[in-house]
Write an enzyme that holds these catalytic residues in place. Structure first.
Site, PDB file in Angstrom:
ATOM      1  N   PHE A 154     -69.672 -51.186 -45.510  1.00  0.00           N
ATOM      2  CA  PHE A 154     -70.873 -50.933 -44.718  1.00  0.00           C
ATOM      3  C   PHE A 154     -70.652 -49.656 -43.928  1.00  0.00           C
ATOM      4  O   PHE A 154     -69.690 -49.547 -43.163  1.00  0.00           O
ATOM      5  CB  PHE A 154     -71.175 -52.089 -43.753  1.00  0.00           C
ATOM      6  CG  PHE A 154     -72.474 -51.896 -43.011  1.00  0.00           C
ATOM      7  CD1 PHE A 154     -73.666 -52.316 -43.562  1.00  0.00           C
ATOM      8  CD2 PHE A 154     -72.494 -51.277 -41.774  1.00  0.00           C
ATOM      9  CE1 PHE A 154     -74.875 -52.117 -42.893  1.00  0.00           C
ATOM     10  CE2 PHE A 154     -73.687 -51.066 -41.098  1.00  0.00           C
ATOM     11  CZ  PHE A 154     -74.883 -51.494 -41.664  1.00  0.00           C
TER      12      PHE A 154
ATOM     13  N   ASP B  69     -63.800 -44.728 -42.120  1.00  0.00           N
ATOM     14  CA  ASP B  69     -64.832 -45.218 -41.205  1.00  0.00           C
ATOM     15  C   ASP B  69     -64.179 -46.212 -40.242  1.00  0.00           C
ATOM     16  O   ASP B  69     -63.848 -47.331 -40.619  1.00  0.00           O
ATOM     17  CB  ASP B  69     -65.944 -45.883 -42.030  1.00  0.00           C
ATOM     18  CG  ASP B  69     -67.058 -46.472 -41.184  1.00  0.00           C
ATOM     19  OD1 ASP B  69     -66.859 -46.695 -39.986  1.00  0.00           O
ATOM     20  OD2 ASP B  69     -68.137 -46.746 -41.753  1.00  0.00           O
TER      21      ASP B  69
ATOM     22  N   LYS C  68     -69.355 -47.453 -31.606  1.00  0.00           N
ATOM     23  CA  LYS C  68     -69.254 -48.775 -30.981  1.00  0.00           C
ATOM     24  C   LYS C  68     -68.482 -48.784 -29.664  1.00  0.00           C
ATOM     25  O   LYS C  68     -69.050 -48.602 -28.602  1.00  0.00           O
ATOM     26  CB  LYS C  68     -68.686 -49.779 -31.979  1.00  0.00           C
ATOM     27  CG  LYS C  68     -69.667 -50.122 -33.116  1.00  0.00           C
ATOM     28  CD  LYS C  68     -69.161 -51.257 -33.958  1.00  0.00           C
ATOM     29  CE  LYS C  68     -70.096 -51.596 -35.129  1.00  0.00           C
ATOM     30  NZ  LYS C  68     -71.370 -52.181 -34.693  1.00  0.00           N
TER      31      LYS C  68
END
Length: 415
Positions: free
Chosen positions: A142, A227, A256
């Site tokens: 993702f 990532d 985040k």
């Protein structure tokens, strides 16, 4: 007063909800947070073991971050990136140091934007007009929900409603070195992988896999991009999860945890790769603006002072020890404080993980069903031992209450 939930649940024939139905009606509306705890409209208290999907890694309303944001809001909120502001260079310098040095940082607003920047950088670095532009990623990955990062995401079911997607992406099975080897032809500019597949079910990479990827990328003159949007900044027991795997990527993306809830993302690249970008090649209006970088500067200072990687290791081990012995649990996987609790087939036959997550919410515990068979835990990196034990105790009680039990005098299981 109309609440978020009222608006989402209002019948269309009576009133049109002002919000698009991208998330569905919320089961709870939270109004306040402190540390590892949340409160809803009715004053009910919840133990937050999800941290807004690994975002509030210092807990809710951390006083030092709140003070930094408040002070900055009263000083300077925004100027164009044609000008500098005071927190940008210190934050970029800290990130570069935590990544081992020798790189440069581009600030943006989210993980998807950080990955967009990485994809554009890879194409510019490789010389995309000459035909070297493909990005290879893994099935189950993702990387975001913009059109490009959606196509980089290795979940074909998510692609279908939005076809045609931008070209230039291909997917290989996770942890399959031979498949990656076969995919790296002369059109490939970069490989984009997560060190732990978060949304894919909390699947950690192995050191052997990442070493093989690094070698292939070096041999084929392809960028290795990692990532770290969900895994970075201490969550997995090191500043970045790939550091436990013994490799140095060419590009690392993050978001985040960097703002502890204030939107900010970053794309770091080795200076030799970052040099491919020239003024005008990439930009974002709000990237690295004063409020976001003030928050990030405070977050990083607390993280370093508290040694959050070490805290993640210790708290993650405590969670594992408490959860792995539960009858309904077949295993706990992940790194540090990014964990998936796998439930037994016997338990799941009657109670899928979404039912368990909903039942835990009813009992004041926030987790999510990351797969149909597993619960994800990503609590604050400052969670206390008592809070870990409280979380384990509540999870154990809910699993026991939902477990199928043998009826008296019978070998058959009932509910």
């Amino acid at each position: 007063m109309t609440t978020h939930r009222d608006a989402m649940e209002a019948p269309a024939e009576l009133v049109r909800c002002p919000m698009m139905p991208t998330y569905g009606p919320p089961s709870v509306e939270f109004v306040r947070g402190e540390g590892s705890w949340l409160w809803d409209l009715q004053g009910t208290k919840y133990l937050d073991l999800l941290s807004g999907l690994a975002v509030t890694s210092l807990g809710h309303a951390h006083p030092e971050v709140a003070d930094a944001v408040a002070a900055q809001a009263q000083t300077l909120l925004h100027v164009s990136n044609l000008f500098g502001t005071e927190h940008q260079a210190p934050v970029a310098g800290t990130l570069d140091r935590l990544l081992g040095g020798g790189g440069q940082v581009f600030f943006c607003n989210s993980g998807a934007e950080a990955n967009e920047a990485a994809i554009k950088l890879a194409r510019k670095w490789a010389g995309a007009p000459a035909g070297k532009y493909q990005v290879v990623s893994a099935l189950g990955s993702f990387h975001g929900r913009t059109l490009a990062t959606l196509h980089a995401t290795g979940q074909p079911a998510k692609h279908e409603p939005f076809q045609p997607l931008p070209e230039g992406f291909r997917h290989v099975p996770w942890a399959d070195v031979d498949a990656l080897d076969a995919a790296l032809d002369g059109t490939v500019a970069a490989v984009l992988l997560e060190a732990v597949q978060g949304e894919g079910g909390v699947n950690p990479a192995t050191a052997e896999y990442f070493a093989a990827v690094r070698q292939l990328c070096t041999e084929r003159d392809v960028l290795f991009m990692v990532d770290e949007v969900q895994t970075g900044l201490g969550r997995c027991g090191s500043w970045f999860a790939h550091q436990q795997l013994g490799v140095r990527p060419d590009v690392v993306t993050m978001a985040k945890a960097l703002g502890n809830g204030v939107p900010i993302g970053a794309c770091w690249a080795d200076a030799s790769v970052a040099a491919a970008f020239e003024p005008g090649d990439h930009a974002t209006t709000y990237g690295g603006q004063p409020l976001a970088t003030a928050a990030a500067r405070a977050v990083l200072a607390v993280m370093e002072r508290e040694d959050v990687p070490a805290r993640a290791v210790a708290a993650g081990a405590r969670f594992r020890a408490g959860l792995e012995v539960l009858p309904a649990v077949t295993g706990v996987r992940g790194l540090g404080l990014l964990l998936a609790v796998e439930l037994s087939p016997e338990f799941l036959a009657l109670r899928p993980s979404k039912v368990v997550a909903d039942a835990l919410l009813e009992e004041g515990v926030v987790v999510n069903a990351v797969t149909p068979t597993a619960l994800r835990l990503a609590p604050s990196l400052l969670i206390t031992d008592d809070e870990v034990d409280e979380g384990v105790s509540r999870i154990a009680a809910v699993l026991e209450a939902l477990a199928p039990h043998a009826a008296p005098g019978s070998d058959q299981e009932t509910t």
